[in-house]
Scaffold this active site. Structure first.
Site, PDB file in Angstrom:
ATOM      1  N   TYR A 110       0.864  -1.241   0.001  1.00  0.00           N
ATOM      2  CA  TYR A 110       0.169  -0.070   0.199  1.00  0.00           C
ATOM      3  C   TYR A 110       0.959   1.333  -0.106  1.00  0.00           C
ATOM      4  O   TYR A 110       0.585   2.209  -0.885  1.00  0.00           O
ATOM      5  CB  TYR A 110      -0.942  -0.116   1.107  1.00  0.00           C
ATOM      6  CG  TYR A 110      -1.451   1.223   1.726  1.00  0.00           C
ATOM      7  CD1 TYR A 110      -2.612   1.961   0.914  1.00  0.00           C
ATOM      8  CD2 TYR A 110      -1.159   2.224   2.626  1.00  0.00           C
ATOM      9  CE1 TYR A 110      -3.277   3.167   1.123  1.00  0.00           C
ATOM     10  CE2 TYR A 110      -1.749   3.310   3.084  1.00  0.00           C
ATOM     11  CZ  TYR A 110      -2.768   3.862   2.264  1.00  0.00           C
ATOM     12  OH  TYR A 110      -3.267   4.895   2.678  1.00  0.00           O
TER      13      TYR A 110
HETATM   14  P1  NAD Z   1     -12.096   5.076   2.363  1.00  0.00           P
HETATM   15  O1  NAD Z   1     -12.084   3.864   1.748  1.00  0.00           O
HETATM   16  O2  NAD Z   1     -13.141   5.415   3.467  1.00  0.00           O
HETATM   17  O3  NAD Z   1     -12.510   6.259   1.335  1.00  0.00           O
HETATM   18  C1  NAD Z   1     -12.153   5.971  -0.323  1.00  0.00           C
HETATM   19  C2  NAD Z   1     -13.121   6.022  -1.085  1.00  0.00           C
HETATM   20  O4  NAD Z   1     -12.630   6.129  -2.520  1.00  0.00           O
HETATM   21  C3  NAD Z   1     -13.949   5.056  -1.097  1.00  0.00           C
HETATM   22  O5  NAD Z   1     -15.449   5.323  -0.989  1.00  0.00           O
HETATM   23  C4  NAD Z   1     -14.075   4.268  -2.645  1.00  0.00           C
HETATM   24  O6  NAD Z   1     -15.241   3.691  -2.791  1.00  0.00           O
HETATM   25  C5  NAD Z   1     -13.480   5.345  -3.330  1.00  0.00           C
HETATM   26  N1  NAD Z   1     -12.618   4.864  -4.585  1.00  0.00           N
HETATM   27  C6  NAD Z   1     -11.527   3.789  -4.340  1.00  0.00           C
HETATM   28  N2  NAD Z   1     -10.995   3.868  -5.685  1.00  0.00           N
HETATM   29  C7  NAD Z   1     -11.615   4.501  -6.414  1.00  0.00           C
HETATM   30  C8  NAD Z   1     -11.484   4.810  -7.659  1.00  0.00           C
HETATM   31  N3  NAD Z   1     -10.616   4.290  -8.560  1.00  0.00           N
HETATM   32  N4  NAD Z   1     -12.633   5.605  -8.555  1.00  0.00           N
HETATM   33  C9  NAD Z   1     -13.433   6.222  -7.731  1.00  0.00           C
HETATM   34  N5  NAD Z   1     -13.625   6.166  -6.458  1.00  0.00           N
HETATM   35  C10 NAD Z   1     -12.666   5.180  -5.660  1.00  0.00           C
HETATM   36  O7  NAD Z   1     -10.907   5.533   2.708  1.00  0.00           O
HETATM   37  P2  NAD Z   1     -10.380   6.814   3.634  1.00  0.00           P
HETATM   38  O8  NAD Z   1      -9.790   6.333   5.212  1.00  0.00           O
HETATM   39  O9  NAD Z   1     -11.275   7.866   3.693  1.00  0.00           O
HETATM   40  O10 NAD Z   1      -9.047   7.441   2.999  1.00  0.00           O
HETATM   41  C11 NAD Z   1      -9.107   8.532   2.148  1.00  0.00           C
HETATM   42  C12 NAD Z   1      -7.657   8.842   1.664  1.00  0.00           C
HETATM   43  O11 NAD Z   1      -6.786   9.162   2.713  1.00  0.00           O
HETATM   44  C13 NAD Z   1      -7.069   7.683   0.817  1.00  0.00           C
HETATM   45  O12 NAD Z   1      -6.425   8.317  -0.206  1.00  0.00           O
HETATM   46  C14 NAD Z   1      -6.239   7.220   1.749  1.00  0.00           C
HETATM   47  O13 NAD Z   1      -5.204   6.588   1.075  1.00  0.00           O
HETATM   48  C15 NAD Z   1      -5.567   8.513   2.620  1.00  0.00           C
HETATM   49  N6  NAD Z   1      -5.383   8.299   3.964  1.00  0.00           N
HETATM   50  C16 NAD Z   1      -6.151   7.842   5.047  1.00  0.00           C
HETATM   51  C17 NAD Z   1      -5.502   7.629   6.033  1.00  0.00           C
HETATM   52  C18 NAD Z   1      -6.563   7.101   7.217  1.00  0.00           C
HETATM   53  O14 NAD Z   1      -5.972   7.049   8.486  1.00  0.00           O
HETATM   54  N7  NAD Z   1      -7.693   6.835   6.928  1.00  0.00           N
HETATM   55  C19 NAD Z   1      -4.459   7.753   6.576  1.00  0.00           C
HETATM   56  C20 NAD Z   1      -3.492   8.254   5.516  1.00  0.00           C
HETATM   57  C21 NAD Z   1      -3.942   8.353   4.255  1.00  0.00           C
END
Ligand code: NAD
Length: 312
Positions: free
Chosen positions: A149
């Site tokens: 990842y």
């Molecule tokens: P999440 O899984 O809740 O949200 C991601 C959303 O993106 C989902 O609703 C999914 O359906 C959508 N998605 C995925 N691939 C897609 C595509 N190809 N086209 C259109 N939609 C798509 O995740 P989150 O926890 O809200 O994370 C959001 C962002 O923050 C991500 O990029 C993640 O890598 C980053 N991030 C999150 C954290 C954390 O602690 N939650 C930490 C570091 C980075």
């Protein structure tokens, strides 16, 4: 302003979209409702946005849609769509990570450069660092991800930098440190722990609990993300963290305090892909984005606990 939020139905994307709508912006959300977790959860995340007149949802995968049309006239693109989750990124599942994190990002950057006039903020991750030689982690620390990842999140950051250098596309990357709060994904530790406390179930803790994390409340992440679009340095990378380094064992004590329940903890092996420690140096974000972490861990846990209780 017309803005686009990718991953709008996700945990963080839905909070960001609501915040932008509350300030009068016109928000186009993009989401594919990938099956990493259930659609009804994402529909609930989106409910307040869907009720809003200035919100439009485009359903589909970034890598398949005509993004130039969707981005037309947008002044900001907040790119949060991704396949999240460190532990699931090994084995065959890796194909989802390359598709949703790398290819989708490249397609978005390509469309953004052709549409012109759009600033892009990319949601990167502390996972790009891997196991650090020293803490706190500054943005110039070596990046040696310890999970597939993390490799894909770093690759997408590099793509952003390439599009900035070669085409002048203003892209800013934010390295989020473990985000928590209402709507947190069910695979994440606080969600699992608080739910177990609510239901009187066992908590499965990977490792001996001395591993540490810098936890960031979701409203602080939203504020930093919005500020990055306004004042982030194009091509720049910023850490966004809560400012406190806490051991998982300490988190369990705090959860007992917040919930008033005794926890039953089952200790399991360290999982491959998990970092040992994270702690952000946020001086660059403070300087350029005016970032301040405003929600301390105790208060943030209390808010997530109230939300988890409401889910029963
Ligand atoms: P999440 O899984 O809740 O949200 C991601 C959303 O993106 C989902 O609703 C999914 O359906 C959508 N998605 C995925 N691939 C897609 C595509 N190809 N086209 C259109 N939609 C798509 O995740 P989150 O926890 O809200 O994370 C959001 C962002 O923050 C991500 O990029 C993640 O890598 C980053 N991030 C999150 C954290 C954390 O602690 N939650 C930490 C570091 C980075």
């Amino acid at each position: 302003m017309k803005v686009v939020v990718t991953g709008a139905a996700g945990f963080i994307g839905s909070h960001l979209s609501e915040s932008l709508l509350a300030d009068g912006h016109e928000v186009t959300g993009i989401d594919a409702f990938t099956d990493y977790y259930e659609r009804p959860v994402k529909e609930r995340n989106l409910q307040a946005c869907r009720d809003h007149q200035r919100f439009r949802l485009v359903e589909g995968r970034l890598q398949d849609m005509d993004l130039r049309k969707v981005l037309d006239g947008a002044q900001r693109v907040f790119h949060l769509a991704a396949q999240a989750g460190v532990r699931a990124s090994w084995g065959r599942e890796f194909a989802h990570y390359t598709e949703h994190n790398v290819l989708a990002t490249q397609r978005l950057l390509e469309a953004a450069r052709l549409s012109g006039g759009t600033r892009v903020v990319y949601a990167s991750s502390s996972s790009v660092y891997g196991d650090a030689a020293s803490l706190p982690l500054g943005e110039d620390a070596a990046c040696h991800p310890v999970s597939p990842y993390g490799v894909t999140k770093l690759a997408a950051e590099h793509l952003g930098r390439l599009y900035e250098r070669n085409f002048g596309l203003p892209v800013v990357s934010l390295r989020y440190f473990t985000v928590y709060g209402p709507r947190q994904r069910a695979d994440m530790a606080f969600h699992r722990f608080l739910k177990a406390a609510r239901d009187g179930a066992e908590i499965h803790l990977y490792g001996d609990g001395t591993q540490t994390r810098d936890f960031t409340f979701v409203s602080d992440i939203v504020a930093a993300t919005r500020a990055a679009a306004d004042s982030g340095r194009p091509g720049g990378v910023y850490n966004v963290g809560g400012g406190e380094r806490v051991a998982l064992n300490d988190v369990l004590d705090r959860i007992e305090h917040v919930t008033g329940r005794r926890l039953t903890v089952v200790r399991e092996e360290v999982q491959k892909g998990d970092m040992r420690d994270t702690f952000a140096d946020t001086s660059a974000a403070r300087r350029d984005l005016g970032f301040r972490s405003t929600v301390p861990l105790g208060e943030g846990l209390e808010r997530e606990w109230q939300w988890i209780r409401g889910q029963a």
